[in-house]
Design a protein around this motif. Structure first.
Motif, short mmCIF file in Angstrom:
data_model
loop_
_atom_site.label_atom_id
_atom_site.label_comp_id
_atom_site.label_asym_id
_atom_site.label_seq_id
_atom_site.Cartn_x
_atom_site.Cartn_y
_atom_site.Cartn_z
N ARG A 1 -7.71 -3.44 -12.86
CA ARG A 1 -6.86 -2.86 -11.83
C ARG A 1 -5.55 -3.61 -11.65
NH1 ARG A 1 -9.44 -3.72 -6.97
NH2 ARG A 1 -7.97 -2.30 -5.97
N ALA B 1 0.82 -1.21 0.00
CA ALA B 1 0.00 0.00 0.00
C ALA B 1 0.85 1.26 0.00
CB ALA B 1 -0.93 0.01 1.20
N ASP C 1 3.56 1.66 -1.79
CA ASP C 1 4.35 1.73 -3.02
C ASP C 1 4.01 2.93 -3.90
OD1 ASP C 1 5.67 -0.53 -2.28
OD2 ASP C 1 4.46 -1.89 -3.50
N GLY C 2 2.90 3.59 -3.63
CA GLY C 2 2.53 4.75 -4.43
C GLY C 2 1.37 4.46 -5.37
N PRO C 3 0.88 5.49 -6.08
CA PRO C 3 -0.31 5.31 -6.93
C PRO C 3 -0.04 4.52 -8.21
CG PRO C 3 0.54 7.55 -7.10
CD PRO C 3 1.33 6.89 -6.01
N SER C 4 1.14 4.63 -8.80
CA SER C 4 1.44 3.94 -10.06
C SER C 4 2.77 3.21 -9.94
CB SER C 4 1.47 4.94 -11.22
OG SER C 4 0.23 5.59 -11.36
#
Length: 359
Positions: free
Chosen positions: A308, A199, A201-204
């Motif tokens: 996703r 969680a 690791d960032g958005p992308s």
């Protein structure tokens, strides 16, 4: 008496009600007991003999009073053991408790640990302390006074790996939202996959270099069962063989390193007629960014969200499904050798692909 008192306290009863319950249980053996040897009675006696018609009645009454006072005294000593004495240290320690909650067989002596605060989340665990308990097990880290932690270690000395004691160091102020490195290290010894790590690791996020290299090894080791024939009949046969190889562990599904590959649709095809109870091996990159490791999780494949890029994976022993993002996945395959009576572990260290052994 100790077992009765522990059972009452484990159920949340107060100290007074625990004494009443202990007396009720003890009365099943001692109520109505007769004295055969007056020399074993307490000296001096606490009841005058003049108010009884004969020595036998006096001795029986003295015995009834003695066992009730003894049971109450033992309950008081057990209550005192739950709180530190005046000269005991209030130093805190971190305690990893496995097979949580302490409601299974063998956890009676550790039930008092439930009163101490929990640091961090509970994680899946597969420590087998009770072979007759088939439900999910968990592991937690508690902030426990040093005296209580040492007592727990002594109680669990014959239960291998049940209790792990560690000094908090700089993490004495750890909370559930920020457990700290020491708490995280303890939790990782029970389960290497923590939901908080991916969680963060960032958005992308993208797959790391270790993931890409390990995926390449998995792709090189697998066969070509996914190649479908142009004929309808031959296509059905080859599709069946492909799914069978995937379920047996002879063919590993590996995600694409880029977004324009076909691996996502391949997994959709493989899971269309897949049995939910089949044991699967999910190779993942675990741990926080910068300190990751590669492990294999055992469980059952759930829903694959191709849009996703998230796989819902249910660990063995009935644990709740965890969401594993594609950038953390190395590969997914079956496990033929543990499909029968062999009970798979919750996780193990990742091993490079091995040659398939035919039966």
């Amino acid at each position: 008496m100790r077992a009765a008192w522990s059972a009452a306290r484990r159920q949340g009863k107060s100290a007074e009600r625990a004494v009443d319950f202990t007396l009720t249980v003890a009365a099943q053996n001692w109520a109505g007991a007769r004295v055969r040897d007056v020399t074993v009675l307490p000296d001096p006696p606490t009841i005058p003999a003049g108010q009884y018609p004969n020595p036998s009645a006096w001795a029986d009454a003295l015995l009834q009073l003695w066992w009730k006072e003894t049971a109450a005294a033992w309950c008081s000593r057990l209550e005192e053991a739950l709180v530190p004495g005046a000269g005991e240290s209030e130093e805190k320690a971190l305690l990893l408790v496995r097979d949580w909650p302490l409601t299974n067989s063998g956890g009676e002596e550790l039930a008092y640990l439930a009163q101490f605060p929990q640091l961090g989340p509970s994680v899946p665990d597969d420590l087998d302390t009770d072979p007759y308990h088939l439900g999910p097990r968990h592991a937690v880290v508690l902030s426990v006074p040093r005296y209580a932690a040492e007592q727990a270690v002594e109680h669990a000395r014959y239960q291998r790996q049940r209790i792990t004691l560690r000094s908090p160091g700089d993490d004495s102020r750890a909370t559930e939202s920020d457990p700290g490195p020491a708490v995280r290290d303890l939790l990782l010894t029970a389960c290497p996959w923590l939901a908080e790590d991916p969680a963060a690791d960032g958005p992308s996020p993208e797959a790391s270099a270790v993931i890409r290299a390990t995926r390449a090894v998995e792709r090189a080791a697998r066969g070509s069962e996914e190649q479908l024939h142009w004929s309808d009949k031959r296509r059905d046969d080859s599709l069946w063989k492909w799914r069978h190889a995937f379920r047996d562990g002879r063919w590993t599904w590996v995600p694409d390193d880029t977004d324009d590959g076909l691996a996502g649709q391949q997994l959709v095809t493989l899971l269309e007629r897949h049995y939910d109870w089949t044991v699967m091996r999910l190779h993942v990159e675990s741990g926080p960014a910068g300190a990751t490791g590669v492990h294999t999780l055992f469980g059952h494949s759930g829903v694959w969200d191709i849009r996703r890029g998230v796989l819902r994976f249910r660990p063995v022993d009935g644990h709740r499904a965890v969401a594993v993002a594609q950038h953390r996945i190395i590969g997914l395959t079956g496990d033929r050798y543990r499909r029968g009576s062999g009970r798979p572990p919750l996780w193990e260290e990742y091993r490079s692909p091995q040659p398939y052994r035919s039966w």
